[in-house]
Design a protein around this motif. Structure first.
Motif, mmCIF file in Angstrom:
data_model
loop_
_atom_site.group_PDB
_atom_site.id
_atom_site.type_symbol
_atom_site.label_atom_id
_atom_site.label_comp_id
_atom_site.label_asym_id
_atom_site.label_seq_id
_atom_site.Cartn_x
_atom_site.Cartn_y
_atom_site.Cartn_z
ATOM 1 N N GLY A 175 81.415 9.414 -36.648
ATOM 2 C CA GLY A 175 82.480 9.573 -35.656
ATOM 3 C C GLY A 175 82.284 8.648 -34.467
ATOM 4 O O GLY A 175 83.236 8.034 -33.979
ATOM 5 N N ALA A 176 81.030 8.536 -34.000
ATOM 6 C CA ALA A 176 80.730 7.655 -32.863
ATOM 7 C C ALA A 176 81.018 6.202 -33.216
ATOM 8 O O ALA A 176 81.544 5.445 -32.388
ATOM 9 N N LEU A 177 80.689 5.812 -34.436
ATOM 10 C CA LEU A 177 80.957 4.444 -34.871
ATOM 11 C C LEU A 177 82.455 4.197 -34.995
ATOM 12 O O LEU A 177 82.954 3.125 -34.628
ATOM 13 N N ALA A 178 83.179 5.186 -35.496
ATOM 14 C CA ALA A 178 84.629 5.036 -35.635
ATOM 15 C C ALA A 178 85.289 4.877 -34.269
ATOM 16 O O ALA A 178 86.227 4.085 -34.115
ATOM 17 N N THR A 238 71.926 -1.560 -35.139
ATOM 18 C CA THR A 238 71.806 -0.170 -34.696
ATOM 19 C C THR A 238 72.699 0.735 -35.533
ATOM 20 O O THR A 238 72.312 1.863 -35.876
ATOM 21 N N TYR A 239 73.893 0.261 -35.855
ATOM 22 C CA TYR A 239 74.836 1.080 -36.608
ATOM 23 C C TYR A 239 74.281 1.419 -37.988
ATOM 24 O O TYR A 239 74.343 2.584 -38.433
ATOM 25 N N ILE A 240 73.734 0.404 -38.655
ATOM 26 C CA ILE A 240 73.182 0.625 -39.994
ATOM 27 C C ILE A 240 71.945 1.518 -39.921
ATOM 28 O O ILE A 240 71.773 2.444 -40.722
ATOM 29 N N ALA A 241 71.085 1.233 -38.938
ATOM 30 C CA ALA A 241 69.866 2.028 -38.776
ATOM 31 C C ALA A 241 70.202 3.491 -38.505
ATOM 32 O O ALA A 241 69.519 4.401 -39.006
ATOM 33 N N ALA A 242 71.251 3.737 -37.732
ATOM 34 C CA ALA A 242 71.654 5.111 -37.421
ATOM 35 C C ALA A 242 72.100 5.842 -38.680
ATOM 36 O O ALA A 242 71.702 6.991 -38.921
ATOM 37 N N GLY A 284 72.838 7.069 -27.649
ATOM 38 C CA GLY A 284 73.054 5.647 -27.387
ATOM 39 C C GLY A 284 74.365 5.146 -27.964
ATOM 40 O O GLY A 284 75.069 4.347 -27.335
ATOM 41 N N LEU A 285 74.719 5.622 -29.153
ATOM 42 C CA LEU A 285 75.982 5.215 -29.775
ATOM 43 C C LEU A 285 77.196 5.742 -29.017
ATOM 44 O O LEU A 285 78.275 5.146 -29.054
ATOM 45 N N LEU A 286 77.022 6.859 -28.339
ATOM 46 C CA LEU A 286 78.146 7.478 -27.637
ATOM 47 C C LEU A 286 78.380 6.908 -26.240
ATOM 48 O O LEU A 286 79.401 7.214 -25.621
ATOM 49 N N MET A 302 64.955 -1.377 -36.813
ATOM 50 C CA MET A 302 64.853 -1.077 -35.388
ATOM 51 C C MET A 302 63.841 -1.959 -34.668
ATOM 52 O O MET A 302 63.903 -2.083 -33.439
ATOM 53 N N ILE A 303 62.922 -2.566 -35.390
ATOM 54 C CA ILE A 303 61.891 -3.390 -34.756
ATOM 55 C C ILE A 303 62.493 -4.559 -33.980
ATOM 56 O O ILE A 303 62.189 -4.737 -32.784
#
Length: 208
Positions: free
Chosen positions: A189-192, A158-162, A63-65, A131-132
């Motif tokens: 890496g996906a977040l960056a 989502t970023y923090i949960a990941a 999902g992040l990608l 995530m809820i």
């Protein structure tokens, strides 16, 4: 690259989002079957719990990608992002359910104690709680009621949960292992990639 990406995009446009829900649901009964028939080794409950958690983390990464893949490769899978995110949450719920029902046998007092005493459980529970609201608001009605800007801000959880999910995976291990560290590296890496200037951000996609 275009010769490869265009056919994929063309095929993706023809695939309904509901098909992703069905496809991603299939491993759940399969892994339970393996656990019941000895296919997951001598500790089937622990193995089943681990498998569900790993699939959840893998879906979070996918999902992040989605956004970086669209920005940098032209691969447009935005219509599936919601389904991927919702199914990631489903796998987290199953992962947690296995721990509550099969591993801990509904011993709630002990579970409550473990949440406070064992950091890896604490981190995992915080990620789950984050995530809820993401799962609850993963629909077009929530986007309209909240407004696109507020909806986007909320879903940055989502970023923090990941990251917390990857940290939970690392902390579960009794020794340092390469695989959990790779998960964390891919997530970071996906977040960056999301913050590398490439083009102006598009609006909220409501199709997925």
């Amino acid at each position: 690259m275009t010769a490869l990406i265009d056919p994929i995009n063309s095929f993706a446009r023809k695939v309904p989002a509901w098909a992703v829900y069905v496809l991603l649901s299939l491993p759940i009964p399969y892994f339970f079957y393996l656990a019941a028939t000895g296919g997951l080794g001598f500790e089937p409950i622990n193995s089943l719990e681990r498998e569900m958690g790993q699939v959840a983390l893998q879906l979070i990464i996918v999902g992040l990608l989605v956004t970086p893949a669209r920005r940098f490769l032209g691969l447009n899978l935005l219509k599936f992002r919601r389904a991927i995110g919702v199914m990631a949450f489903v796998y987290v719920v199953v992962h947690l359910g296995i721990w509550v029902v099969l591993d801990m046998s509904l011993r709630f007092e002990q579970m409550w104690g473990d949440i406070w005493k064992r950091p890896y459980i604490t981190v995992g529970m915080v990620a789950f709680m984050m995530m809820i609201p993401l799962a609850v608001t993963s629909n077009n009605l929530s986007v309209r009621k909240m407004g696109a800007a507020s909806w986007r801000k909320l879903h940055k959880l989502t970023y923090i949960a990941a990251v917390l999910g990857a940290a939970h995976f690392i902390m579960i291990q009794k020794v340092w292992e390469r695989e959990p560290l790779i998960y964390l590296a891919v997530i970071l890496g996906a977040l960056a990639l999301r913050y590398i200037p490439k083009q102006k951000a598009t609006g909220v996609d409501l199709r997925g």
